[in-house]
Design a protein around this motif. Structure first.
Motif, mmCIF file in Angstrom:
data_model
loop_
_atom_site.group_PDB
_atom_site.id
_atom_site.type_symbol
_atom_site.label_atom_id
_atom_site.label_comp_id
_atom_site.label_asym_id
_atom_site.label_seq_id
_atom_site.Cartn_x
_atom_site.Cartn_y
_atom_site.Cartn_z
ATOM 1 N N TRP A 13 7.705 -11.928 7.187
ATOM 2 C CA TRP A 13 7.570 -11.719 5.697
ATOM 3 C C TRP A 13 8.277 -10.546 5.488
ATOM 4 N N CYS A 14 8.512 -9.753 6.312
ATOM 5 C CA CYS A 14 9.175 -8.388 5.945
ATOM 6 C C CYS A 14 10.783 -8.566 5.881
ATOM 7 N N ARG A 56 12.616 -5.130 7.314
ATOM 8 C CA ARG A 56 12.026 -4.965 8.524
ATOM 9 C C ARG A 56 10.459 -4.166 8.316
ATOM 10 N N ARG A 57 9.573 -4.635 9.454
ATOM 11 C CA ARG A 57 8.259 -3.734 9.587
ATOM 12 C C ARG A 57 8.406 -2.206 9.590
ATOM 13 N N VAL A 58 7.758 -1.745 8.617
ATOM 14 C CA VAL A 58 7.754 -0.375 8.069
ATOM 15 C C VAL A 58 6.461 0.376 8.912
ATOM 16 N N ALA A 59 6.733 1.610 9.365
ATOM 17 C CA ALA A 59 5.185 2.298 9.955
ATOM 18 C C ALA A 59 4.393 2.612 8.734
ATOM 19 N N HIS A 60 3.187 2.608 9.187
ATOM 20 C CA HIS A 60 2.183 3.096 8.206
ATOM 21 C C HIS A 60 2.659 4.453 7.732
ATOM 22 N N GLY A 61 2.126 4.738 6.325
ATOM 23 C CA GLY A 61 2.269 6.100 6.128
ATOM 24 C C GLY A 61 1.437 7.141 6.951
ATOM 25 N N THR A 62 0.008 6.582 7.180
ATOM 26 C CA THR A 62 -0.745 7.718 8.048
ATOM 27 C C THR A 62 -0.166 7.799 9.290
ATOM 28 N N PHE A 78 -1.956 -4.804 7.433
ATOM 29 C CA PHE A 78 -0.969 -5.447 6.186
ATOM 30 C C PHE A 78 0.217 -6.061 6.797
ATOM 31 N N PRO A 79 0.560 -7.113 5.886
ATOM 32 C CA PRO A 79 1.880 -7.615 6.406
ATOM 33 C C PRO A 79 3.134 -6.763 6.420
ATOM 34 N N ARG A 90 10.905 8.165 2.329
ATOM 35 C CA ARG A 90 11.759 7.198 2.947
ATOM 36 C C ARG A 90 10.881 6.461 3.820
ATOM 37 N N PRO A 91 11.081 4.884 4.031
ATOM 38 C CA PRO A 91 10.305 4.407 5.001
ATOM 39 C C PRO A 91 10.829 4.683 6.370
ATOM 40 N N VAL A 92 9.778 4.509 7.263
ATOM 41 C CA VAL A 92 10.249 4.692 8.809
ATOM 42 C C VAL A 92 10.231 3.544 9.529
ATOM 43 N N PHE A 93 11.162 3.007 10.258
ATOM 44 C CA PHE A 93 11.302 1.688 10.966
ATOM 45 C C PHE A 93 11.009 1.914 12.453
ATOM 46 N N ILE A 94 10.819 0.741 12.986
ATOM 47 C CA ILE A 94 10.652 0.861 14.437
ATOM 48 C C ILE A 94 11.965 0.977 15.068
ATOM 49 N N GLY A 95 12.067 1.974 15.951
ATOM 50 C CA GLY A 95 13.259 2.493 16.633
ATOM 51 C C GLY A 95 13.886 3.636 15.847
ATOM 52 N N ASP A 96 13.223 4.037 14.933
ATOM 53 C CA ASP A 96 13.554 5.448 14.065
ATOM 54 C C ASP A 96 13.021 6.481 15.154
ATOM 55 N N THR A 97 13.880 7.729 15.046
ATOM 56 C CA THR A 97 13.491 8.798 15.942
ATOM 57 C C THR A 97 13.304 10.010 14.885
#
Lengths: 155, 155, 155, 155, 155, 155
Positions: F48-49, F56-62, F40-41, F92-99
């Motif tokens: 698009w994000c 920003r791009r969001v990590a998949h829930g799974t 998914f985009p 809450r969403p998890v983004f690239i670079g989040d720890t």
């Protein structure tokens, strides 16, 4: 994975640990070939391997070594740093479907040459064995470990 | 990748080769962590690394070593077999975005102890350097190589 | 991987090279499906495939093509640039466990239309064959290659 | 992914579809390099690329092509089989971080030469465009599609 | 993958969809173990598993769940957001080579508690079945979906 | 990874453990998208994000869930079996670079309904927090755990 502090003095020669097993898969070889760029037919060409003495595709030495060392990465010791390996030997080939188990034992301790009062060197001998009990890999993993800082003597 | 036969006699001490470069990426670390199961925060936790002396995530030693050795896997020599490494040293850390180049040089030759008339041992010293010219890894790669079979003397 | 400069004039029609073999694995298909997002049952559903004429999971066309072309990526020629493919044909399906070998042969040369004095076009016909000697893929790989710059005539 | 039967007669020249976008990542390049064994510095060596006209690492042609074609793999048509590509052209380089969108349009239909009453050939022109609207890849995707079987005329 | 807008009012209890099948491979388990760091012997040690009641390596619960949910990710509904799962149950183990098919059915609808006039909650029950028709996983996927904005009444 | 037997009676409500951190990378998202087929985009299209509220791009829930659960997979308890999850919420969403760091706490114990004398059910509440201390995921992990077998009363 857990943090477990241990100073140089806490390491005892002869103390050992054994891991659970891990089966080396075709996927492991494909991924490692891709990561390293080593696509030699020994690892990737089942037809050619069938004409060779070992008869089957063989895991890369660096794959077996990386997995075996990774299997020993249990506790995090903030006082220790890995700085190298000695005498890495690929004793027997590892084939797809083989299951390896790793034995790691403290086999050497010495003072660090440059800062002997603060640092020590610990040698851990790592031995990987397949499902038949045959040793396939051995190496000596080298760590620098901090010595315990003693409280200054009181007047 | 090409087949290039070379017997023990063909290896000359001092003959060397240099690879093209390769940038070590975050993806390399993620894939190697997954392959080895070593997800130590030194490699995987950017926040914690920022609080440490090196300040950034560090590539696994086994990753740098696997890639550096893989970068030297150019020609296939059917007369040679890799059997181990000596004196593997992680001289300086490799960070995400560092580009390594590998220099490999024949630094030792000797007869095989068990079958000295048929086999020799070749030592190749592998040195990986980053984009600043700093050595990050050195090791000695050990090969057993067949000796040339001479035609039997004629009567 | 090695740098080997060759100008347009150095390519000879009929000159050919053959790669070592590579076995296409289930892991290759899983990784390629993931990379492309093509998880069609033809590649991913062993049960459904068993009900079809080919009876087994089939490698993606783009997987076979990417691997076959990659197998020809031996020497780096700084004078040549790949710009496309013509007549890509998936002649026969490739199944898990098949081993492919690639034959690449220079089959065409012509002047570049826009800059005929400086650039030429080279066509390399790439043919992948499985372990039974059956052609599974053929394509024409197109390169633009620099011509040799002659020294200007002296007065 | 959905099964949607369409016979040769159902394809109309000019009918088109557009995909959502996909950002080409460093991880994609690392994974594709691993899958194909093409670790050329154009894709893997950021330092060297910085000295070249394009200034950055470039995605493999086969990667861009595999992803673009994969992005068009939406509905499964049990009446159609992909058998090749014509005129694959890498019009402009794709860099890490570029986002491509794919446009696919039926641009040709003809009878199959061997079995013209049962099968037809459909050409779909696939065009990948980056975030600036620049075409980076074009190709013609070739399908064989079954014709509709008419009910036999009744007496 | 296609954009298909649907408002809360468009979801009907009882409406269902079924996916094509997907075979769970050894490569899937190796990749998921690597991604999650869960290298428990239940997933990775074929020798040990052979001594256990289930006799073979078992897919991770999170792997089966991630794949099953991914298999339902067909159309993109810009009006819906996934926010969680309820009652995730690993009913039966999934083994290497098992092929799962997923059934997803709208089983619940209700107003959102905080903004009942604008948002609704949709429950989709996801059931994964293996090649023998045995349910291996069930869960309830929760979405928040926008309600249709009615045109304001005219005076 | 270590074997540590614990019976139902050994679990205490309120006992908790905290993991080291792990940075969610772009490579993680690419690999998980590939594994699940969910491209998914929201996860794959940076352009698009950038036009969406989250930017920003969001990590998949799974993905977040699989990694968070994997981070708690420390000791192997041969007396316990994971059988599901309740109340999985992507807070809450998890983004690239989040720890993320994971806290796991025993929050429930009860007898197994079918075999109350032999088995108990343990609930562990798993909470993942990002580098800002914000909870991004919570779920309840369900285990069946064997009860201690008492020695039979002696006559």
């Amino acid at each position: 994975m857990r943090v477990a502090e241990a100073c140089f003095e806490d390491y005892e020669i002869g103390s050992a640990r054994v891991t659970t097993g891990r089966t080396i898969t075709e996927a492991d070889i494909v991924i490692h070939a891709g990561q390293t760029g080593d696509l030699f037919p020994h690892h990737m060409d089942a037809e050619w391997c069938a004409t060779q003495p070992f008869g089957r595709r063989v895991a890369h030495g660096t794959l077996v070594m990386s997995i075996a060392v990774g299997m020993t990465a249990g506790d995090i010791n903030p006082r220790a740093t890995s700085y190298g390996y000695d005498r890495v030997r690929f004793v027997r080939p590892v084939f797809i479907g083989d299951t390896i188990t790793v034995h790691a034992e403290v086999t050497g301790k010495s003072d660090n040459r440059r800062r002997p009062e603060e640092l020590g060197q610990v040698e851990e001998t790592v031995t990987a064995t397949n499902q038949d009990g045959t040793v396939v890999l051995s190496l000596v993993h080298l760590y620098v470990v901090e010595k315990r800082r003693e409280a200054p003597p009181q007047a």
